[in-house]
Structure formats: structure tokens, C-alpha cells
Design an enzyme around this catalytic site. Structure first.
Site, short mmCIF file in Angstrom:
data_model
loop_
_atom_site.label_atom_id
_atom_site.label_comp_id
_atom_site.label_asym_id
_atom_site.label_seq_id
_atom_site.Cartn_x
_atom_site.Cartn_y
_atom_site.Cartn_z
N LYS A 22 0.82 -1.21 0.00
CA LYS A 22 0.00 0.00 0.00
C LYS A 22 0.86 1.26 0.00
CE LYS A 22 -2.22 2.91 3.29
NZ LYS A 22 -2.49 3.14 4.71
N ASN A 23 1.90 1.29 0.84
CA ASN A 23 2.70 2.50 1.00
C ASN A 23 3.63 2.75 -0.18
OD1 ASN A 23 1.47 3.11 3.43
ND2 ASN A 23 3.03 2.08 4.66
N CYS A 117 -5.22 8.78 10.15
CA CYS A 117 -5.20 8.10 11.44
C CYS A 117 -4.82 9.05 12.57
CB CYS A 117 -4.19 6.95 11.42
SG CYS A 117 -4.69 5.56 10.41
N ARG A 122 1.77 14.53 12.89
CA ARG A 122 2.53 14.26 11.67
C ARG A 122 2.45 15.49 10.78
NH1 ARG A 122 0.77 8.45 9.41
NH2 ARG A 122 -1.33 9.08 10.02
N ASP A 319 5.13 0.72 11.98
CA ASP A 319 3.89 0.07 11.57
C ASP A 319 3.79 -1.37 12.05
OD1 ASP A 319 2.87 2.29 10.37
OD2 ASP A 319 3.21 1.65 8.31
N ARG A 411 -8.49 0.05 5.12
CA ARG A 411 -7.57 1.02 4.51
C ARG A 411 -6.25 0.39 4.11
NH1 ARG A 411 -5.66 4.52 8.06
NH2 ARG A 411 -4.62 5.50 6.30
#
Length: 432
Positions: A22-23, A117, A122, A319, A411
């Protein structure tokens, strides 16, 4: 609204394929804003975050087409719109990754300050400092970042933040710089595999990026980029999550489309915790994954206590912190986890304690006293990785666990319950 229901106590056994990252997918999709022609992206997972970014790209004049073979074709049709609106961007923080390519290709970008999130601060100020170093004028007004720069110029850009380098910031500056005039050097660039994958994609499209995976990333501007056929790397966080699910249940699983060459820190700590891991035919070279190999994970469910600290790559991924917290909650002794990337990322601890864990949080440190077992109950997901940790907990707990707020898990994990069920888990969705 749906909830996840898990009847715990069943070891995971069998084979499972790791999906695309995903990232890596999100910034590579955004990078298609820079490109002439059609790019075919392979391995893009079916996630709500991917759907959200497709909606944003469609708003920006880009056609996104899902093909029968599962690939995603992306073609820029109209470059007149430069606004990524709040109603779309608010759905996920990674939406900010359209800022760099919009500015680099269209000379202007208006992007809503993103949501996402709740795992601590951030800020995007590092992104803005970076594009200003390339000659852009930046204004924050009415909840939008407005950046203007008809012709960006290469420069030295330092991307250090309070907790290390910034992954999305590195991606944004890299994408803004590929069509800029001259050389850009990103100092203290993030080195994560997903950043490297974006650089490899851009190079295949005609960019000139070197020192990939190093702290000083070099981008020499080119005149144009053209569409390519590209497969993204496997998702190392999904792979690590499934590894821990196998370990905590005393399972025996094989991960295909292996991401282990990017998981050295995770594998090292799992082995330290008493988990058997066998890597087979995993090869990584300068052109990206060629032979993705397999990873075998075996455990008898007896977990040893360990200490770990999250750090930027190649350190322990933040993560993976929540999943390790769950695993160590049933270890035979006391473990300590120190969070150095997002120091307040411990919202899952309260829910794990409701399941019978014994975890104390002091600032950026979690002290975990292992218990003999967890107990099923109703819990609430607070963010993407926290939700994964609660699923892992439910797989090992005695009794039935119900997890609410499933939109978090969707997600970042594609049909995770189906894939775990194929490994022998008793897990399903129900209407709340």
C-alpha cells in the site's frame, strides 16, 4: 456498519500470498500525474485508501481503469485542475502525496491539509520547506496548501524532522524535482523500500534518480516522463502482520510473494522471541524484486520476552509496533517496546488490556508483562495498525472477540479475514 468476529484458539496453517505494498502503491499512483501516456501498475491492492486516491486522481483529470488481469491503468487526460479538495483528501493523510507531482508538472497545486489516522502529530511543514527550497512559493490558506512554481530549480533539500526523515516528504520532493531544472540532492532522505520503489518506477519512466536507498538521494531533472508497465513490491507490513498472526497462534504458514529482504529487523526479533523462520530463494537486486521467494513461519506458541525500539528503515518499522505489542502480551516474561517514530502511538494498549493483557504505557515506552492467555471481548480499532493488532489478539484469545470500526483495517489490508480464514482461522464479518 460491520464488525469483525473472531473465535480464537485455532493455529494458522497453510500458504498465503502477500499483496502489493500500500505504502508504495499510493505515491506511485500519484507519480502518474507527471507522466505522458498510460502507466500500467501491477500488484496494486484493493483497499479503501487506493480507492480514495483514485477518486482524487479522477478529480484531477486522470483516468484510472481496473483491468481484467488485476492491473491498474492510469492516464492523464486533462491537466487543467490543480485542486485536491477537502472532501476527498480528508479521508487519508497520504493524499498529500499529490502535492509534489501537481506542482512539478502543472506549476501549481492546491491541496487540502489532510486527515487520516490519529497516531500523533505528523506535520507537513517538512514537505512545504522542501518544495520552497526548489523555488516554489507556498501559502497555507483556508485549510489548503497553495504552492506555485512554474519552473522549479534543483537545490539541496534537508528533510530532517524531530523523529527522523519523512517518507511522504521524501516522495513529494522527489516527485517535484524529477522535472525541475538541474540537480536536487535530498539530504537525510527516507530510505524505506517504498521510497526506493517510487524512485525505481520514476527511473523506468525516464527520470534520472541515483543513490537510491541512501541518505543523500540525487535527482537530475529531465524534460518528460513516459508511461511504463510496473509491478510494485510486496507489502512488508502485511507480511510482518501475517508472520505474527502465525506465531501467536502456534501455526505453520508459508508466505508467498515474500517481502523478507525488507524485514530483517522484524525477522531478527521474531527469531529472538522463539519463532522459527526459514527464508527460501529471496533475492533483491538493483532492478527491484526479481525472485520474491517464500518465507516459512513456525511456532509452538511459546513466546520469549524481548525488547525492541522502532526506528526509521532499516530499523524496526513503527507500523509493526502494535502487532509486536500483541505478540509480547502473551510472552513468558516482561518485554519493553520503545516508540521512536510516533511516540504517542499506543492507543491499542487500552483495548489489549481489556482483553486481559498487562501493559503499562509511560510516554514513548510500553512495558509488557506477559500473561498466560488473552480473553475475547468487544474492542474498538483506533487506527490501521492498531486494528491489525486487535485481529492478531483475537486469533489467540480464548472465546469470541468482536472488533468495531472496521474501516481502519480496510484502509491497509485487502480482505484480511478471508485470507486468515483460508489458513484455518475462525473469523468473519457481521452487521453491527
Amino acid at each position: 456498519m460491520e464488525k469483525m468476529v473472531i473465535e480464537g484458539g485455532y493455529p494458522l496453517n497453510g500458504r498465503v500470498r502477500v499483496n502489493g505494498a500500500k505504502n508504495a502503491a499510493l505515491p506511485i499512483m500519484a507519480a502518474c500525474l507527471l507522466i505522458h501516456g498510460t502507466s500500467k501498475l501491477r500488484g496494486i491492492p484493493e483497499l479503501t485508501d487506493v480507492k480514495t486516491l483514485c477518486d482524487i486522481l479522477n478529480e484531477l483529470g486522470v483516468e484510472t481503469k481496473k483491468c481484467q488481469d488485476g492491473s491498474l491503468d492510469i492516464t492523464v487526460k486533462d491537466e487543467s485542475n490543480i485542486t485536491a479538495p477537502y472532501d476527498l483528501v480528508r479521508r487519508m493523510r497520504a493524499s498529500i502525496c499529490v502535492l509534489g507531482p501537481l506542482l512539478g508538472k502543472r506549476g501549481m497545486a492546491k491541496v487540502s491539509i489532510p486527515g487520516g489516522c490519529s497516531i500523533g502529530s505528523r506535520p507537513i511543514d517538512i514537505h512545504l520547506k522542501g518544495i520552497e527550497a526548489l523555488g516554489a512559493e507556498v501559502e497555507v490558506k483556508d485549510g489548503y496548501v497553495i504552492a506555485t512554481g512554474e519552473k522549479l530549480k534543483g537545490s539541496r533539500v534537508y528533510l530532517g524532522g524531530p523523529y527522523g526523515s519523512t517518507v511522504l516528504g521524501t516522495c513529494n520532493i522527489m516527485m517535484a524535482a524529477v522535472l525541475a531544472e538541474g540537480r536536487t540532492i535530498i539530504e537525510n532522505a527516507a530510505c524505506e523500500p517504498e521510497v526506493q520503489d517510487l524512485a525505481n518506477f520514476l527511473n523506468k519512466a525516464g527520470a534520472n534518480i541515483s543513490a537510491i536507498g541512501e541518505n543523500n538521494l540525487i535527482i537530475d531533472g529531465v524534460d518528460e516522463l513516459n508511461g511504463v508497465d510496473y509491478e510494485i513490491i510486496p507489502d512488508r507490513i502485511e507480511a510482518g502482520t501475517i508472520m505474527i498472526a502465525g506465531a501467536i497462534t502456534g501455526g505453520n504458514i508459508v508466505l508467498e510473494n515474500d517481502a523478507s529482504c525488507y524485514l530483517a529487523s522484524v525477522i531478527d526479533k521474531l527469531r529472538e522471541a522463539g519463532v522459527y523462520i526459514d527464508l527460501r530463494d529471496a533475492v533483491n537486486n538493483s532492478s527491484g524484486y526479481e525472485n520474491k521467494g517464500e518465507c516459512i513461519v513456525k511456532s509452538d506458541g511459546n513466546i520469549k520476552p524481548i525488547n525492541l525500539t522502532t526506528l526509521p528503515y532499516p530499523g524496526m518499522p513503527t507500523d509493526m509496533q502494535a502487532q509486536f505489542t500483541t505478540l509480547l502480551s502473551i510472552a513468558n516474561g516482561t518485554s519493553v517496546i520503545t516508540e521512536r517514530v510516533f511516540p504517542h502511538r499506543f492507543m491499542h494498549i487500552a483495548e489489549l488490556n481489556r482483553m486481559g493483557a498487562n501493559i503499562m504505557n509511560e510516554d514513548a515506552i510500553a512495558i509488557i508483562k506477559g500473561v498466560s492467555s488473552l480473553s475475547g471481548t468487544t474492542v474498538m480499532a483506533s487506527d490501521l495498525r492498531a486494528s491489525a493488532s486487535l485481529i492478531v489478539a483475537g486469533l489467540a484469545a480464548k472465546g469470541v472477540t468482536e472488533i468495531r470500526r472496521l474501516y481502519h483495517i480496510d484502509r491497509g489490508y485487502e480482505r484480511l479475514e478471508d485470507r486468515l480464514a483460508n489458513l484455518g482461522a475462525k473469523i468473519w464479518r457481521e452487521k453491527e
